[in-house]
Design a protein around this motif. Sequence first.
Motif, PDB file in Angstrom:
ATOM      1  N   LYS A  78      -0.920 -40.378  34.913  1.00 53.23           N
ATOM      2  CA  LYS A  78      -1.826 -40.418  33.749  1.00 53.23           C
ATOM      3  C   LYS A  78      -3.123 -39.613  34.238  1.00 53.23           C
ATOM      4  CE  LYS A  78      -0.874 -45.228  31.892  1.00 53.23           C
ATOM      5  NZ  LYS A  78       0.076 -45.917  32.722  1.00 53.23           N
ATOM      6  N   GLY A  79      -3.813 -38.972  32.967  1.00 56.22           N
ATOM      7  CA  GLY A  79      -4.888 -38.248  33.209  1.00 56.22           C
ATOM      8  C   GLY A  79      -6.115 -39.429  33.638  1.00 56.22           C
ATOM      9  N   GLN A  80      -7.390 -38.777  33.901  1.00 55.90           N
ATOM     10  CA  GLN A  80      -8.242 -39.883  34.411  1.00 55.90           C
ATOM     11  C   GLN A  80      -9.604 -39.562  33.648  1.00 55.90           C
ATOM     12  OE1 GLN A  80      -8.981 -40.373  38.621  1.00 55.90           O
ATOM     13  NE2 GLN A  80     -10.168 -42.120  38.337  1.00 55.90           N
ATOM     14  N   MET A  81     -10.469 -40.388  32.959  1.00 56.32           N
ATOM     15  CA  MET A  81     -11.489 -40.133  32.521  1.00 56.32           C
ATOM     16  C   MET A  81     -12.772 -41.087  33.400  1.00 56.32           C
ATOM     17  SD  MET A  81     -14.186 -38.741  30.907  1.00 56.32           S
ATOM     18  CE  MET A  81     -13.360 -37.832  29.380  1.00 56.32           C
ATOM     19  N   LYS A 113     -13.178 -32.878  44.054  1.00 57.03           N
ATOM     20  CA  LYS A 113     -12.424 -31.384  44.365  1.00 57.03           C
ATOM     21  C   LYS A 113     -11.164 -31.400  43.806  1.00 57.03           C
ATOM     22  CE  LYS A 113     -14.716 -30.720  48.797  1.00 57.03           C
ATOM     23  NZ  LYS A 113     -14.120 -30.801  50.542  1.00 57.03           N
ATOM     24  N   VAL A 114     -11.031 -30.357  42.991  1.00 60.10           N
ATOM     25  CA  VAL A 114      -9.649 -29.872  42.299  1.00 60.10           C
ATOM     26  C   VAL A 114      -9.039 -28.741  42.826  1.00 60.10           C
ATOM     27  CG1 VAL A 114      -8.302 -30.043  40.147  1.00 60.10           C
ATOM     28  CG2 VAL A 114     -10.222 -31.536  40.215  1.00 60.10           C
ATOM     29  N   GLU A 115      -8.179 -28.429  42.982  1.00 63.77           N
ATOM     30  CA  GLU A 115      -7.536 -27.091  43.311  1.00 63.77           C
ATOM     31  C   GLU A 115      -8.250 -26.012  42.222  1.00 63.77           C
ATOM     32  OE1 GLU A 115      -3.090 -27.611  45.057  1.00 63.77           O
ATOM     33  OE2 GLU A 115      -3.198 -27.645  42.915  1.00 63.77           O
ATOM     34  N   GLY A 116      -9.047 -25.252  42.996  1.00 60.05           N
ATOM     35  CA  GLY A 116      -9.827 -24.201  42.235  1.00 60.05           C
ATOM     36  C   GLY A 116     -11.248 -24.445  41.835  1.00 60.05           C
ATOM     37  N   GLY A 117     -11.798 -25.623  42.544  1.00 58.23           N
ATOM     38  CA  GLY A 117     -13.060 -25.847  42.004  1.00 58.23           C
ATOM     39  C   GLY A 117     -13.754 -27.228  42.675  1.00 58.23           C
ATOM     40  N   TRP A 149     -13.227 -35.476  33.512  1.00 61.20           N
ATOM     41  CA  TRP A 149     -11.819 -35.522  33.052  1.00 61.20           C
ATOM     42  C   TRP A 149     -10.894 -34.916  33.925  1.00 61.20           C
ATOM     43  CZ3 TRP A 149      -8.214 -37.847  30.257  1.00 61.20           C
ATOM     44  CH2 TRP A 149      -7.136 -37.408  30.239  1.00 61.20           C
ATOM     45  N   VAL A 150      -9.897 -35.521  34.428  1.00 60.27           N
ATOM     46  CA  VAL A 150      -9.065 -35.147  35.527  1.00 60.27           C
ATOM     47  C   VAL A 150      -7.522 -35.123  34.874  1.00 60.27           C
ATOM     48  CG1 VAL A 150      -8.072 -35.221  37.847  1.00 60.27           C
ATOM     49  CG2 VAL A 150     -10.158 -35.654  37.429  1.00 60.27           C
ATOM     50  N   PRO A 151      -6.944 -34.017  34.576  1.00 58.19           N
ATOM     51  CA  PRO A 151      -5.758 -34.052  33.880  1.00 58.19           C
ATOM     52  C   PRO A 151      -4.471 -34.647  34.621  1.00 58.19           C
ATOM     53  CG  PRO A 151      -6.807 -31.953  33.810  1.00 58.19           C
ATOM     54  CD  PRO A 151      -7.348 -32.551  34.568  1.00 58.19           C
ATOM     55  N   CYS A 152      -3.466 -35.152  33.914  1.00 57.53           N
ATOM     56  CA  CYS A 152      -2.446 -35.834  34.655  1.00 57.53           C
ATOM     57  C   CYS A 152      -1.990 -34.691  35.838  1.00 57.53           C
ATOM     58  CB  CYS A 152      -1.493 -36.138  33.662  1.00 57.53           C
ATOM     59  SG  CYS A 152      -0.501 -34.527  32.929  1.00 57.53           S
ATOM     60  N   ASN A 153      -1.466 -35.268  36.817  1.00 54.17           N
ATOM     61  CA  ASN A 153      -0.910 -34.679  37.993  1.00 54.17           C
ATOM     62  C   ASN A 153      -1.606 -33.765  38.693  1.00 54.17           C
ATOM     63  OD1 ASN A 153       1.612 -35.972  37.987  1.00 54.17           O
ATOM     64  ND2 ASN A 153       2.297 -35.002  36.257  1.00 54.17           N
ATOM     65  N   CYS A 199      -9.602 -29.688  34.364  1.00 54.04           N
ATOM     66  CA  CYS A 199     -10.567 -30.303  34.599  1.00 54.04           C
ATOM     67  C   CYS A 199     -11.800 -30.092  34.026  1.00 54.04           C
ATOM     68  CB  CYS A 199     -10.810 -30.367  36.067  1.00 54.04           C
ATOM     69  SG  CYS A 199     -11.474 -31.649  36.909  1.00 54.04           S
ATOM     70  N   CYS A 200     -12.791 -30.944  33.676  1.00 51.76           N
ATOM     71  CA  CYS A 200     -14.265 -30.496  33.123  1.00 51.76           C
ATOM     72  C   CYS A 200     -14.914 -31.635  33.429  1.00 51.76           C
ATOM     73  CB  CYS A 200     -14.192 -30.068  31.607  1.00 51.76           C
ATOM     74  SG  CYS A 200     -13.371 -31.183  30.505  1.00 51.76           S
ATOM     75  N   THR A 201     -16.267 -31.708  33.402  1.00 51.68           N
ATOM     76  CA  THR A 201     -17.376 -32.664  33.322  1.00 51.68           C
ATOM     77  C   THR A 201     -17.791 -32.573  32.053  1.00 51.68           C
ATOM     78  OG1 THR A 201     -18.055 -31.813  35.603  1.00 51.68           O
ATOM     79  CG2 THR A 201     -19.521 -33.459  34.513  1.00 51.68           C
ATOM     80  N   VAL A 202     -17.993 -33.708  31.194  1.00 52.19           N
ATOM     81  CA  VAL A 202     -18.575 -34.036  30.170  1.00 52.19           C
ATOM     82  C   VAL A 202     -19.772 -34.912  29.742  1.00 52.19           C
ATOM     83  CG1 VAL A 202     -16.069 -33.613  29.057  1.00 52.19           C
ATOM     84  CG2 VAL A 202     -16.811 -35.919  29.469  1.00 52.19           C
TER      85      VAL A 202
END
Length: 276
Positions: A50-53, A64-68, A79-83, A113-116
């Motif tokens: 599942k994605g995570q807010m 840390k997410v791959e790439g940033g 927001w962290v997308p699924c998987n 992935c993004c900050t909102v």
Amino acid sequence: MEGLRIPILTDTSHSSEWVEPDEVARPVVAYGVASDEIGAFELDMHRHAKGQMLLVQRGALSIKVEGGLWIVPPRSAIWVPCNALHAIKVTGALEGYSAFIAPDVDARLPQACCTVSVTPLLRELLVRAAHLPLLYDEGGANSRMIAVLLDEIAAAKVEDLHLPMPTDARLRAMADLMMAVPSDRSTLESWAKRVGLSERTLVRLIRRETGMSFGRWRQQLGIILAVQWLADSSSIQQVAADLGYESAPSFVTMFRKTLGAPPGRYMAERHFARRL
């Protein structure tokens, strides 16, 4: 609060309130999150189907997410997308809410992935969702509330609190050094020599891998660290010194131009919103 599921982030495996969200047969499952740790701790790389807010009410965290690298100050969420493979680092006490959302629920949800920023309505919907039973009744008021929550997440304004991280080993070594000693204001020429590159090659590589110039990337690193330190109660003067600025006013000017408000007002608005 009665009825609120609050797993302690440092020890979710032993929390009687924690159920792996991917195993809950509902499109959205929400939790309160809390940590009263004095020092820093990190949840190692992991992923969810599942994605995570994740909303921060008090404190700040980095993900840390791959790439940033993302920083999440008070009144903001990530927001962290699924998987997506990600790790979470928390410094000091943290309070917030987290919603896990099935990938096929709403095509309007962000794909990256993004900050909102978080409106009062979005915050209250996350709080309400965290009070629902895990297997809440579907098809009635609860489902309508979840639908409004999804609407608010899809409409949330993206904030520029992202630091793209290079994959080239030489650039990563430079980035690690700059993050370890952010007060080091060495020139582009000096950094190129330290990592064994020509100035032209360093400029080309960092543009290719981050989409930013060397100066813009270093400025964004300063913004990311400043927000994290300010959320941890550091003074503006101390943050300016730790980032290598000759004076606090020059740091304030950079911060205002980048985020649209001086640091004192930027953080005060977030603390005020938390009390509403």
